[in-house]
Design a protein around this motif. Structure first.
Motif, PDB file in Angstrom:
ATOM      1  N   SER A 111       0.823  -1.205   0.000  1.00  0.00           N
ATOM      2  CA  SER A 111       0.000   0.000   0.000  1.00  0.00           C
ATOM      3  C   SER A 111       0.856   1.253   0.000  1.00  0.00           C
ATOM      4  O   SER A 111       0.535   2.241  -0.666  1.00  0.00           O
ATOM      5  N   SER A 112       1.952   1.222   0.746  1.00  0.00           N
ATOM      6  CA  SER A 112       2.851   2.370   0.790  1.00  0.00           C
ATOM      7  C   SER A 112       3.450   2.638  -0.578  1.00  0.00           C
ATOM      8  O   SER A 112       3.533   3.797  -1.022  1.00  0.00           O
ATOM      9  N   MET A 113       3.877   1.596  -1.282  1.00  0.00           N
ATOM     10  CA  MET A 113       4.433   1.760  -2.620  1.00  0.00           C
ATOM     11  C   MET A 113       3.411   2.388  -3.551  1.00  0.00           C
ATOM     12  O   MET A 113       3.711   3.324  -4.296  1.00  0.00           O
ATOM     13  N   GLU A 114       2.203   1.876  -3.516  1.00  0.00           N
ATOM     14  CA  GLU A 114       1.158   2.374  -4.405  1.00  0.00           C
ATOM     15  C   GLU A 114       0.849   3.843  -4.101  1.00  0.00           C
ATOM     16  O   GLU A 114       0.674   4.661  -5.010  1.00  0.00           O
ATOM     17  N   ARG A 152       3.073   1.125 -12.743  1.00  0.00           N
ATOM     18  CA  ARG A 152       2.729   0.185 -11.665  1.00  0.00           C
ATOM     19  C   ARG A 152       3.862   0.189 -10.648  1.00  0.00           C
ATOM     20  O   ARG A 152       5.032   0.004 -11.005  1.00  0.00           O
ATOM     21  N   GLY A 153       3.523   0.445  -9.395  1.00  0.00           N
ATOM     22  CA  GLY A 153       4.504   0.327  -8.324  1.00  0.00           C
ATOM     23  C   GLY A 153       4.524  -1.089  -7.810  1.00  0.00           C
ATOM     24  O   GLY A 153       3.473  -1.662  -7.501  1.00  0.00           O
ATOM     25  N   SER A 180      10.007   0.082  -8.972  1.00  0.00           N
ATOM     26  CA  SER A 180      10.307  -1.029  -8.071  1.00  0.00           C
ATOM     27  C   SER A 180      10.946  -0.560  -6.768  1.00  0.00           C
ATOM     28  O   SER A 180      11.747   0.375  -6.749  1.00  0.00           O
ATOM     29  N   SER A 181      10.593  -1.227  -5.674  1.00  0.00           N
ATOM     30  CA  SER A 181      11.192  -0.899  -4.376  1.00  0.00           C
ATOM     31  C   SER A 181      12.553  -1.559  -4.197  1.00  0.00           C
ATOM     32  O   SER A 181      13.277  -1.251  -3.254  1.00  0.00           O
ATOM     33  N   TYR A 196      14.077   2.098 -10.391  1.00  0.00           N
ATOM     34  CA  TYR A 196      14.225   1.950  -8.943  1.00  0.00           C
ATOM     35  C   TYR A 196      13.589   3.176  -8.299  1.00  0.00           C
ATOM     36  O   TYR A 196      13.861   4.314  -8.724  1.00  0.00           O
ATOM     37  N   ILE A 197      12.739   2.978  -7.294  1.00  0.00           N
ATOM     38  CA  ILE A 197      11.924   4.063  -6.799  1.00  0.00           C
ATOM     39  C   ILE A 197      12.732   5.260  -6.298  1.00  0.00           C
ATOM     40  O   ILE A 197      12.334   6.416  -6.497  1.00  0.00           O
TER      41      ILE A 197
END
Length: 203
Positions: A111-114, A152-153, A180-181, A196-197
């Motif tokens: 959820s945090s990534m999104e 898309r995360g 991506s994380s 990379y985020i």
């Protein structure tokens, strides 16, 4: 759950007497970031938990939280038919710090990534929807002027595989990107750009 001052101001200025149901709606939204929701689902869940409310009341509170710029409502967009779907939406909190102050915790990793990806796209001036294709969520559809990009995360490799499969079903030439994380050397897979985020946020 104790409301932080900014939410207490919303209650006061909107003449809300039943703050318990508003607290219930806020709590539900915060614990379901990134999930598809509607007023009926929220109302039924709260009533099951002993918080008496109704669908019209929940709709009013959702609109209030959106117009107060505390939550953003993100609609489903049918990529193939170029139209919005009326069923369910996602809600993202505009200031993630309120999540901690309200619940005393942060959202889960996915959820945090999104949320991070969504808010960064908004910061860059994109209009953002949730893309749907063949009854499947693809990711964000971000549009700005004549530009469209699918984003898309992803938090782990399994999500990346799922996102890649979804992107490959889109039959247009718009840019496709995975944020991506986790860092990886690969920067491109087929026509999908991989970011990379940390690097992406610093662009």
């Amino acid at each position: 759950m104790t409301l932080p001052s900014v939410l207490r101001d919303v209650v006061y200025k909107s003449f809300i007497k039943d703050s318990a149901s508003l607290k219930g709606v806020i709590n539900f939204l915060l614990t379901n970031i990134g999930s598809f929701l509607n007023a009926s689902k929220i109302s039924n869940t709260l009533n099951d938990r002993g918080v008496v409310t109704s669908v019209p009341t929940v709709r009013r509170y959702l609109n209030l939280l959106e117009t107060s710029y505390l939550f953003d409502k993100v609609k489903k967009y049918d990529i193939e038919n170029h139209e919005y779907l009326k069923t369910n939406s996602k809600y993202f909190m505009v200031d993630s710090g309120l999540n901690r102050s309200t619940l005393g915790q942060v959202a889960d990793n996915i959820s945090s990534m999104e949320s991070i990806v969504y808010m960064e796209l908004k910061r860059r001036g994109y209009h953002v929807d949730v893309g749907y294709l063949d009854n499947r969520e693809i990711g964000f559809v971000a549009t700005r002027l004549d530009e469209t990009v699918y984003v898309r995360g992803v938090f782990d490799l399994s999500e990346a595989i799922d996102a890649t499969e979804g992107f490959n079903k889109i039959n247009d030439n718009c840019k496709k990107m995975l944020v991506s994380s986790y860092y990886q050397e690969t920067k491109q897979e087929n026509d999908i750009e991989i970011k990379y985020i940390v690097d992406w946020l610093l662009e």
